[in-house]
Design an enzyme around this catalytic site. Structure first.
Site, short mmCIF file in Angstrom:
data_model
loop_
_atom_site.label_atom_id
_atom_site.label_comp_id
_atom_site.label_asym_id
_atom_site.label_seq_id
_atom_site.Cartn_x
_atom_site.Cartn_y
_atom_site.Cartn_z
N HIS A 66 -18.30 -37.95 -66.50
CA HIS A 66 -17.02 -37.25 -66.37
C HIS A 66 -15.95 -37.86 -67.29
CE1 HIS A 66 -15.50 -39.86 -62.72
NE2 HIS A 66 -15.17 -40.41 -63.85
N ASN A 96 -21.34 -40.72 -64.43
CA ASN A 96 -21.97 -39.39 -64.46
C ASN A 96 -21.48 -38.54 -65.65
OD1 ASN A 96 -19.39 -38.76 -63.74
ND2 ASN A 96 -19.89 -37.72 -61.83
N GLU A 128 -15.63 -33.36 -63.46
CA GLU A 128 -16.98 -33.74 -63.06
C GLU A 128 -18.00 -32.81 -63.74
OE1 GLU A 128 -17.35 -36.38 -61.58
OE2 GLU A 128 -16.00 -36.69 -59.88
N ASP A 144 -4.83 -38.03 -64.45
CA ASP A 144 -5.22 -37.50 -63.14
C ASP A 144 -4.57 -38.29 -62.01
OD1 ASP A 144 -6.68 -39.81 -63.58
OD2 ASP A 144 -8.62 -38.80 -63.68
P1 PGA Z 1 -13.86 -47.06 -64.55
O1 PGA Z 1 -13.76 -45.49 -64.34
O2 PGA Z 1 -12.99 -47.36 -65.72
O3 PGA Z 1 -13.31 -47.66 -63.29
O4 PGA Z 1 -15.29 -47.36 -64.78
C1 PGA Z 1 -13.79 -44.65 -65.45
C2 PGA Z 1 -13.85 -43.21 -65.01
O5 PGA Z 1 -14.35 -42.94 -63.90
O6 PGA Z 1 -13.42 -42.33 -65.77
#
Ligand code: PGA
Length: 255
Positions: free
Chosen positions: A138, A136, A143, A67
């Site tokens: 995702h 959350n 999301e 992404d």
């Molecule tokens: P993080 O993010 O590795 O910074 O916790 C992971 C994500 O949001 O997929």
């Protein structure tokens, strides 16, 4: 689905790097799917070490990132282009033309998303996809509510994700509102998935992903459909799991 619980972030990262290195050693032209965020940093450090000390060769490896934010110049320190070059690519012998990251600056974003799917196809699909998980639930920027069959497209970031990511920006106002992300359908087509999570703030999402029902409310739960998934978590991220899990991967991962 194989779930491996490691005591520490470092052990989790080493195992993830070993799984990816194993794919590359067996197929030097492998297509690897990469992720950003704080979770994969340790894995990238291990891969850099393997390149330096064990001659792990990336020269023919193809990479596809999950992404990118919409509207951030690639030299902006918060762009995922910048992140990948800074934290991995500039330290290994990757061929720049083999690197693919979604284009969040394209005039025609929809066309850029469709082309990204075609590029993945043209390379014969992704051999191993590294994934983090949001608090959350995702995966990539899919999301809660994202279609489980979704493809690469433009998405609006949730307030929760913008708050989670605000720690990397000067203020939440600077966090972009939109992103371009591989879809869940795209991710599920990778031949192998490696999902990582560390820290207590991921424990609930990990429990729902691994032990809950498959639901758009927890996009990561879609990995339950996939035939070849390794989930590696540290002890804190595993703290809400209720079943029995391994502390080492099965030998089949290394055959
Ligand atoms: P993080 O993010 O590795 O910074 O916790 C992971 C994500 O949001 O997929």
């Amino acid at each position: 689905m194989e779930v491996v619980i490691k005591e520490t972030y470092e052990e989790m990262s080493l195992l993830a790097a070993q799984l990816i290195a194993d794919v590359i050693r067996r197929n030097p032209r492998a297509a690897i799917g990469l992720a950003t965020g704080s979770t994969p940093l340790g894995t990238y450090r291990e891969l850099i070490g393997m390149h330096r000390d064990e001659e792990l060769d990336f020269s023919q490896v193809i990479s596809f990132n999950l992404d990118e934010y919409v509207g951030l110049p690639i030299d902006n320190e918060q762009s995922y282009h910048y992140f990948m070059w800074e934290n991995l690519f500039k330290h290994i012998n990757v061929t720049p033309a083999n690197v693919h990251i979604p284009d969040g600056l394209a005039d025609d974003l929809k066309e850029a998303c469709d082309s990204y799917e075609i590029e993945i196809d043209d390379h014969g699909g992704i051999d191993v996809q590294l994934l983090g998980i949001g608090s959350n639930g995702h995966i990539a920027f899919n999301e809660p509510g994202s279609s489980l069959g979704s493809r690469t497209r433009i998405k609006t970031l949730t307030e929760k994700t913008r708050q989670d990511n605000a720690r990397f920006f000067n203020s939440i106002d600077e966090v972009p509102k939109y992103c371009v992300t591989m879809g869940i359908g795209t991710i599920l087509e990778s031949r192998k998935l490696v999902l990582l999570a560390n820290g207590e703030n991921k424990a609930e999402a990990i429990q729902a992903t691994l032990e809950g029902p498959i639901t758009v409310s927890v996009p990561a739960s879609a990995i339950q459909f996939h035939p070849d998934v390794t989930v590696i978590v540290d002890r804190a991220a595993a703290s809400k799991l209720t079943r029995e899990y391994h502390t080492e991967p099965s030998r089949f991962n290394f055959q």
